[in-house]
Design a protein around this motif. Sequence first.
Motif, PDB file in Angstrom:
ATOM      1  N   SER A  81       0.861  -1.042  -0.053  1.00  0.00           N
ATOM      2  CA  SER A  81       0.179   0.116  -0.073  1.00  0.00           C
ATOM      3  C   SER A  81       0.801   1.249  -0.079  1.00  0.00           C
ATOM      4  O   SER A  81       1.936   1.446   0.781  1.00  0.00           O
ATOM      5  CB  SER A  81      -1.079   0.028   1.295  1.00  0.00           C
ATOM      6  OG  SER A  81      -1.801  -0.778   1.187  1.00  0.00           O
ATOM      7  N   LEU A  82       0.545   2.227  -0.843  1.00  0.00           N
ATOM      8  CA  LEU A  82       1.263   3.478  -0.871  1.00  0.00           C
ATOM      9  C   LEU A  82       0.564   4.272   0.070  1.00  0.00           C
ATOM     10  O   LEU A  82      -0.305   4.322   0.509  1.00  0.00           O
ATOM     11  CB  LEU A  82       0.837   4.184  -2.125  1.00  0.00           C
ATOM     12  CG  LEU A  82       1.618   3.486  -3.602  1.00  0.00           C
ATOM     13  CD1 LEU A  82       0.864   4.064  -4.963  1.00  0.00           C
ATOM     14  CD2 LEU A  82       3.336   3.667  -3.348  1.00  0.00           C
ATOM     15  N   PRO A  83       1.425   5.488   0.631  1.00  0.00           N
ATOM     16  CA  PRO A  83       0.956   6.380   1.740  1.00  0.00           C
ATOM     17  C   PRO A  83       0.006   7.239   1.099  1.00  0.00           C
ATOM     18  O   PRO A  83      -0.246   7.521   0.012  1.00  0.00           O
ATOM     19  CB  PRO A  83       2.221   7.321   1.745  1.00  0.00           C
ATOM     20  CG  PRO A  83       3.356   6.540   1.306  1.00  0.00           C
ATOM     21  CD  PRO A  83       2.919   5.528   0.343  1.00  0.00           C
ATOM     22  N   THR A  84      -1.227   7.471   2.021  1.00  0.00           N
ATOM     23  CA  THR A  84      -2.488   8.181   1.539  1.00  0.00           C
ATOM     24  C   THR A  84      -2.231   9.558   1.071  1.00  0.00           C
ATOM     25  O   THR A  84      -3.001  10.125   0.411  1.00  0.00           O
ATOM     26  CB  THR A  84      -3.474   7.956   2.979  1.00  0.00           C
ATOM     27  OG1 THR A  84      -2.915   8.609   4.005  1.00  0.00           O
ATOM     28  CG2 THR A  84      -3.622   6.486   3.079  1.00  0.00           C
ATOM     29  N   ASP A  85      -1.171  10.034   1.665  1.00  0.00           N
ATOM     30  CA  ASP A  85      -0.949  11.642   1.284  1.00  0.00           C
ATOM     31  C   ASP A  85       0.318  11.748   0.042  1.00  0.00           C
ATOM     32  O   ASP A  85       0.543  12.813  -0.070  1.00  0.00           O
ATOM     33  CB  ASP A  85      -0.499  12.293   2.418  1.00  0.00           C
ATOM     34  CG  ASP A  85       1.093  11.747   2.850  1.00  0.00           C
ATOM     35  OD1 ASP A  85       1.429  10.731   2.631  1.00  0.00           O
ATOM     36  OD2 ASP A  85       1.724  12.554   3.812  1.00  0.00           O
ATOM     37  N   LEU A  86       0.290  10.514  -0.357  1.00  0.00           N
ATOM     38  CA  LEU A  86       1.342  10.593  -1.909  1.00  0.00           C
ATOM     39  C   LEU A  86       0.842  11.498  -2.831  1.00  0.00           C
ATOM     40  O   LEU A  86      -0.268  11.244  -3.182  1.00  0.00           O
ATOM     41  CB  LEU A  86       1.589   9.211  -2.177  1.00  0.00           C
ATOM     42  CG  LEU A  86       2.555   8.846  -3.403  1.00  0.00           C
ATOM     43  CD1 LEU A  86       3.537   7.852  -3.066  1.00  0.00           C
ATOM     44  CD2 LEU A  86       1.811   8.683  -4.655  1.00  0.00           C
ATOM     45  N   ARG A  87       1.806  12.051  -3.430  1.00  0.00           N
ATOM     46  CA  ARG A  87       1.215  12.875  -4.832  1.00  0.00           C
ATOM     47  C   ARG A  87       2.080  12.197  -5.783  1.00  0.00           C
ATOM     48  O   ARG A  87       1.603  11.852  -7.013  1.00  0.00           O
ATOM     49  CB  ARG A  87       1.326  14.141  -4.733  1.00  0.00           C
ATOM     50  CG  ARG A  87       0.877  14.961  -6.035  1.00  0.00           C
ATOM     51  CD  ARG A  87       1.252  16.530  -6.073  1.00  0.00           C
ATOM     52  NE  ARG A  87       2.642  16.643  -6.177  1.00  0.00           N
ATOM     53  CZ  ARG A  87       3.296  17.937  -6.050  1.00  0.00           C
ATOM     54  NH1 ARG A  87       2.302  19.069  -5.962  1.00  0.00           N
ATOM     55  NH2 ARG A  87       4.514  18.169  -5.991  1.00  0.00           N
TER      56      ARG A  87
END
Length: 204
Positions: free
Chosen positions: A62-68
């Motif tokens: 899973s990727l960080p939720t705040d990732l851009r």
Amino acid sequence: MALDTFANLKTAIANFLARDDLTTQIPDFISLAEARMSRELDTRSQEKRATASTVVGEEFVSLPTDLREVRLVKLNSSPVNVLEFMTPNSFYSTYSNTGTGTPRAYSIIGAELALRPIPDSVTTLEIMYGESIVALSDSATSNTVLSRHPDAYLYGSLVSAYTYLLDEGRAATYDAMFTRIISEIIKDTDTARFGGGSLSMKQN
């Protein structure tokens, strides 16, 4: 008044507009400015890193939720193993089988990071990435962009406010100011990252 909190920013916007009937709309103006800054800004204060442990036989992390945007993905093994980014098409064409091993490449599938070869051991995976701007609210009263660039927040919000009021002239004026500030922030960020000198190419 210092533009250092969500409340002070709302007050400043109301003062610039010289109106007291837009209290409920002002947070929306701020949110619109944040959305635009999240798309255009890439400052050092938005750089973060996160770690996760690979799972044996599991392809996805899973990727960080705040990732851009992802900057770098590496395995904190010995030696460190920097993974190659590949588009999904290239990723699954190159690694068409589901064999396991030490991951050498990654791709982005939705909100997850795909690894190939699929991990055959538990290793710490480190993701270096750029985050979206943390939205201001009554509970999140400040962030690094507001503390360092309050004028960007103010003028960006005023663009949305005057667009809402159908005042194209003032909207254009503040949009020009906001655009200039964004350009200055980007230039300052590039200078801090790469130094003040110009890049040169050396030919052999």
